[in-house]
Design a protein around this motif. Structure first.
Motif, short mmCIF file in Angstrom:
data_model
loop_
_atom_site.label_atom_id
_atom_site.label_comp_id
_atom_site.label_asym_id
_atom_site.label_seq_id
_atom_site.Cartn_x
_atom_site.Cartn_y
_atom_site.Cartn_z
N LYS A 224 -82.18 20.50 -11.90
CA LYS A 224 -80.88 20.12 -12.46
C LYS A 224 -81.04 19.49 -13.85
O LYS A 224 -80.25 19.79 -14.76
N LYS A 228 -79.57 21.00 -17.50
CA LYS A 228 -78.73 20.24 -18.43
C LYS A 228 -79.25 20.31 -19.85
O LYS A 228 -78.47 20.37 -20.81
N ASN A 231 -78.09 23.40 -21.42
CA ASN A 231 -76.65 23.63 -21.22
C ASN A 231 -76.39 24.85 -20.32
O ASN A 231 -75.49 25.65 -20.58
N ASP A 233 -75.55 26.44 -16.49
CA ASP A 233 -74.91 26.13 -15.21
C ASP A 233 -75.85 26.54 -14.08
O ASP A 233 -76.23 27.70 -13.99
N LYS A 235 -76.64 26.42 -9.91
CA LYS A 235 -76.06 26.22 -8.58
C LYS A 235 -77.07 26.65 -7.53
O LYS A 235 -77.64 27.73 -7.61
#
Length: 254
Positions: A224, A228, A231, A233, A235
């Motif tokens: 995670k 970040k 940038n 995403d 999941k």
């Protein structure tokens, strides 16, 4: 005091009251604006600090991996090469010596591949697909599971540093799959969609019911934090006894 004076007094009083009320409202608005500005600055400072901390931690890990890679290649690799040469000199004496030589040769090959995959400098010479393909081939050679890579779309060049970060995210997922999932199949799909890149990695392992702090651990947090930084995403989804899936979407910046 006659009626006219009373009216004048009331008007003056009303004007003063309105002015005071407006002053209070303006001061309150200014206070809120300054408070919001301060909170925004604090949030930005905290975000910048966390980003700097994550970048520093990742740089330390990458430096550690670089040193391990050099150690594997320069020291252990040379020792294994010497052992292979020594064994080859005795191959004519026994079939078991020949088998030992072949085993050392295979171990040396795996060592070189592993050394390349953990070395940030070596990874810079590989595209994301090539690095993932090396991992896939290694899993298949070691027979830890059946792995497959699919690439679709017109490949685009990624920022080298961000490409390594994305690869490290996948490596972390692969590591969790091999260590914990008890999976027999791993499928990785890399798709280029023009403005963005999507990556899906899925196994058919034991999965879990939900992601919580106990389950996620350091590996999940690392993934995670890395996402970040670029940038992206990220999941992670899973279903008990039906496997785990990673989905990552990275937007290209033109």
């Amino acid at each position: 005091m006659d009626e006219g004076e009373v009216q004048s007094f009331l008007i003056i009083f009303s004007v003063i009251a309105i002015c005071l009320a407006l002053t209070v409202i303006v001061l309150f608005i200014v206070f809120l604006q300054r408070k919001n500005k301060l909170l925004l600055q604090q949030a930005k400072t905290k975000e910048a600090f966390e980003k700097e901390l994550s970048e520093t931690q990742i740089e330390i890990r990458e430096e550690t991996l670089r040193n391990i890679s050099w150690e594997l290649h320069d020291n252990i690799g040379q020792l294994m090469t010497l052992a292979k040469i020594q064994v080859q000199m005795e191959e004519h004496r026994s079939d078991s010596i020949k088998e030992a030589s072949d085993t050392i040769g295979m171990a040396l090959q795996e060592l070189r591949v592993l050394s390349k995959l953990i070395n940030p400098e070596a990874l810079k010479s590989l595209t994301l697909e090539e690095a993932v393909q090396l991992e896939i081939e290694r899993f298949n050679r070691l027979q830890v599971l059946e792995a497959l890579l699919k690439v679709e779309g017109e490949p685009r060049t990624l920022n080298p540093k961000e490409e390594i970060i994305i690869f490290r995210i996948l490596q972390e997922f692969f590591s969790n799959t091999i260590k914990h999932s008890k999976a027999s199949i791993l499928i990785v799909e890399i798709q280029y969609h023009g403005a963005y890149l999507s990556i899906r990695a899925a196994d058919n392992g034991i999965g879990f019911e939900q992601i919580d702090e106990k389950v996620s651990g350091i590996g999940m947090k690392n993934m995670k934090n890395r996402a970040k930084l670029v940038n992206a995403d990220l999941k992670i989804t899973a279903e008990k006894n039906k496997g785990t899936q990673l989905t990552l979407v990275y937007n290209f910046v033109d």
